[in-house]
Design a protein around this motif. Structure first.
Motif, PDB file in Angstrom:
ATOM      1  N   LEU A 161     -94.068 -83.404  89.188  1.00  0.00           N
ATOM      2  CA  LEU A 161     -94.912 -82.206  89.155  1.00  0.00           C
ATOM      3  C   LEU A 161     -94.102 -80.916  89.226  1.00  0.00           C
ATOM      4  N   TRP A 162     -92.852 -81.034  89.621  1.00  0.00           N
ATOM      5  CA  TRP A 162     -91.987 -79.857  89.708  1.00  0.00           C
ATOM      6  C   TRP A 162     -91.259 -79.563  88.383  1.00  0.00           C
ATOM      7  N   SER A 163     -91.486 -80.362  87.373  1.00  0.00           N
ATOM      8  CA  SER A 163     -90.803 -80.169  86.090  1.00  0.00           C
ATOM      9  C   SER A 163     -91.224 -78.852  85.437  1.00  0.00           C
ATOM     10  N   PRO A 164     -90.265 -78.075  84.918  1.00  0.00           N
ATOM     11  CA  PRO A 164     -90.584 -76.793  84.249  1.00  0.00           C
ATOM     12  C   PRO A 164     -91.516 -76.961  83.055  1.00  0.00           C
ATOM     13  N   LYS A 165     -91.581 -78.159  82.490  1.00  0.00           N
ATOM     14  CA  LYS A 165     -92.435 -78.377  81.319  1.00  0.00           C
ATOM     15  C   LYS A 165     -93.920 -78.214  81.653  1.00  0.00           C
ATOM     16  N   PHE A 166     -94.259 -78.255  82.956  1.00  0.00           N
ATOM     17  CA  PHE A 166     -95.657 -78.139  83.358  1.00  0.00           C
ATOM     18  C   PHE A 166     -96.006 -76.754  83.895  1.00  0.00           C
ATOM     19  N   LYS A 167     -95.233 -75.758  83.490  1.00  0.00           N
ATOM     20  CA  LYS A 167     -95.480 -74.404  83.964  1.00  0.00           C
ATOM     21  C   LYS A 167     -96.918 -73.968  83.671  1.00  0.00           C
ATOM     22  N   ASP A 168     -97.588 -73.469  84.715  1.00  0.00           N
ATOM     23  CA  ASP A 168     -98.963 -72.961  84.621  1.00  0.00           C
ATOM     24  C   ASP A 168     -99.934 -74.001  84.069  1.00  0.00           C
ATOM     25  N   ASN A 169     -99.713 -75.269  84.414  1.00  0.00           N
ATOM     26  CA  ASN A 169    -100.534 -76.321  83.832  1.00  0.00           C
ATOM     27  C   ASN A 169    -100.995 -77.380  84.823  1.00  0.00           C
ATOM     28  N   ILE A 170    -100.934 -77.080  86.118  1.00  0.00           N
ATOM     29  CA  ILE A 170    -101.366 -78.054  87.120  1.00  0.00           C
ATOM     30  C   ILE A 170    -102.463 -77.441  87.984  1.00  0.00           C
ATOM     31  N   MET A 171    -103.531 -78.200  88.177  1.00  0.00           N
ATOM     32  CA  MET A 171    -104.590 -77.794  89.100  1.00  0.00           C
ATOM     33  C   MET A 171    -104.516 -78.662  90.347  1.00  0.00           C
ATOM     34  N   LEU A 172    -104.705 -78.040  91.497  1.00  0.00           N
ATOM     35  CA  LEU A 172    -104.652 -78.751  92.775  1.00  0.00           C
ATOM     36  C   LEU A 172    -106.002 -78.687  93.480  1.00  0.00           C
ATOM     37  N   ASP A 207     -93.630 -74.098  97.410  1.00  0.00           N
ATOM     38  CA  ASP A 207     -93.379 -72.766  96.854  1.00  0.00           C
ATOM     39  C   ASP A 207     -92.573 -72.858  95.560  1.00  0.00           C
ATOM     40  N   GLN A 208     -91.642 -73.787  95.512  1.00  0.00           N
ATOM     41  CA  GLN A 208     -90.827 -73.970  94.303  1.00  0.00           C
ATOM     42  C   GLN A 208     -91.671 -74.483  93.137  1.00  0.00           C
ATOM     43  N   MET A 209     -92.758 -75.172  93.443  1.00  0.00           N
ATOM     44  CA  MET A 209     -93.641 -75.703  92.406  1.00  0.00           C
ATOM     45  C   MET A 209     -94.686 -74.689  91.957  1.00  0.00           C
ATOM     46  N   SER A 210     -94.844 -73.610  92.688  1.00  0.00           N
ATOM     47  CA  SER A 210     -95.942 -72.676  92.436  1.00  0.00           C
ATOM     48  C   SER A 210     -96.011 -72.136  91.008  1.00  0.00           C
ATOM     49  N   PRO A 211     -94.882 -71.938  90.278  1.00  0.00           N
ATOM     50  CA  PRO A 211     -95.017 -71.490  88.887  1.00  0.00           C
ATOM     51  C   PRO A 211     -95.796 -72.470  88.013  1.00  0.00           C
ATOM     52  N   ASN A 212     -95.835 -73.735  88.425  1.00  0.00           N
ATOM     53  CA  ASN A 212     -96.553 -74.752  87.645  1.00  0.00           C
ATOM     54  C   ASN A 212     -98.037 -74.805  87.972  1.00  0.00           C
ATOM     55  N   VAL A 213     -98.428 -74.180  89.087  1.00  0.00           N
ATOM     56  CA  VAL A 213     -99.808 -74.288  89.562  1.00  0.00           C
ATOM     57  C   VAL A 213    -100.698 -73.256  88.876  1.00  0.00           C
ATOM     58  N   LYS A 214    -101.625 -73.762  88.105  1.00  0.00           N
ATOM     59  CA  LYS A 214    -102.558 -72.885  87.400  1.00  0.00           C
ATOM     60  C   LYS A 214    -103.656 -72.391  88.336  1.00  0.00           C
TER      61      LYS A 214
END
Length: 357
Positions: A161-172, A207-214
């Motif tokens: 889930l921390w992969s840059p390929k999922f930037k702004d594409n994960i819902m929690l 926090d490091q994953m936050s760019p991926n969290v939509k």
């Protein structure tokens, strides 16, 4: 004379109005007579047709009130002013309520069909011997992915889930324990960690994953995922089933390093008053046909193994929702943590939500 009649009419109207108000207040507080069952449950967590069936067969009227968190339900019962006969806490909350002497022990002599429940779901650590609880539904925490954008091999681990390929594409899903929990699991730590330093590290990793969290959302996550609004989500297995029913491109997976194994349970709170109705309902919902119908409606995994046999093969053989022993073995059941630690989980999670990049 007319004035006397008028006054009498006013008094009569006032008396009737007071009676109606009193009756409404009683209903709101769940106290409407001996032919009543006051059930507090999660939203949309029982088939309405089953409720009507129970009412017709038993003669009891069900007052159903919903809650959106274990904590909200706990606080309401603790503060008084309710007359709940049954409620549906999760495993750690059963433990907490029992410790606080808020539960009434089950009278096993009045229960039928206890052998319908599988051994996996009984005698768990949060309620040894099922002194207070009967299992209602169970499941896991995992990742939902859309195969139009993501392949299964890209999300086998929490760290994916921390992969840059999922930037702004994960819902929690909006749940402190679960989101902090999968971060802990990605670090090889227990989801029941109480060490403040470890929890701080888990939050820093989030926090490091936050760019991926939509988005961090509640029930609406199901609608968003079904509508292809995001490629990935972290949510519970039953919610995933609901999403998948509305979008054939969605799939659910429990990461290989393990996850949360949760259990929701029926318990009798100390506020209970209608014991005949309580045991009538517990026996009704234990009946395999009724339990199977409920599982089909709700979409969550049933602990009633007799009911499971009545479900379609496509359901009972679906490893996404009825995983094998290996997945279950490497997953953890949440424990009731001390208030200070719970507060720390909540504070760190709130910081993550508020200050996402």
């Amino acid at each position: 004379m007319k004035r006397l009649i008028s006054m009498a009419a006013v008094i009569l109207a006032a008396v009737i109005g007071l009676a109606v108000w009193s009756n409404s207040l009683q209903k709101a507080q769940g106290a409407t007579g001996d032919n009543t069952l006051n059930l507090a449950n999660w939203g949309d967590y029982i088939d309405p047709a089953l409720v009507k069936k129970f009412e017709k067969e038993s003669g009891y009227h069900v007052n159903l009130e919903t809650f959106d968190s274990n904590e909200a339900m706990y606080t309401k019962i603790q503060q008084g002013g309710t007359s709940y006969d049954l409620t549906v806490p999760s495993e750690y909350m059963v433990e907490k309520m029992a410790r606080a002497k808020m539960l009434v022990p089950l009278d096993k002599s009045k229960l039928h069909g206890l052998n319908n429940y599988g051994s996996l779901y009984m005698n768990r650590s949060f309620d040894p011997g099922n002194k207070y609880s009967l299992p209602y539904f169970w499941g896991t925490l995992g990742i939902i992915y859309n195969d139009k954008y993501v392949s299964a091999d890209e999300v086998q681990h929490w760290n994916d889930l921390w992969s840059p390929k999922f930037k702004d594409n994960i819902m929690l899903i909006d749940s402190a324990r679960d989101i902090m929990g999968f971060s802990l699991r990605s670090m090889g730590k227990s989801m029941n960690t109480t060490d403040p330093n470890t929890l701080a590290l888990a939050k820093a990793k989030l926090d490091q994953m936050s760019p991926n969290v939509k988005a961090v959302v509640a029930d609406e996550i199901k609608m968003y995922m079904a509508a292809d609004e995001s490629e990935l989500a972290v949510d519970w297995s039953g919610e995933a089933a609901d999403m998948m029913a509305n979008n054939s491109h969605l799939h659910y997976i429990v990461p290989s390093e393990g996850s949360n194994l949760w259990f929701d349970n029926l318990v009798i709170p100390k506020t209970a008053k209608h014991y005949k109705a309580i045991y009538a309902f517990l026996n009704f919902i234990t009946d395999p046909k009724n339990a199977a119908q409920n599982a089909e409606y709700v979409g969550y995994s049933t602990p009633n193994t007799a009911a499971l046999k009545l479900l379609p093969k496509s359901v009972r053989n679906d490893k996404q929702f009825y995983p094998d022993a290996t997945v279950i073995k490497r997953s953890e059941v949440y424990k009731d943590l001390d208030p200070k630690t719970v507060g720390l989980y909540n504070d760190l999670y709130l910081e993550f939500k508020m200050y996402r990049k």
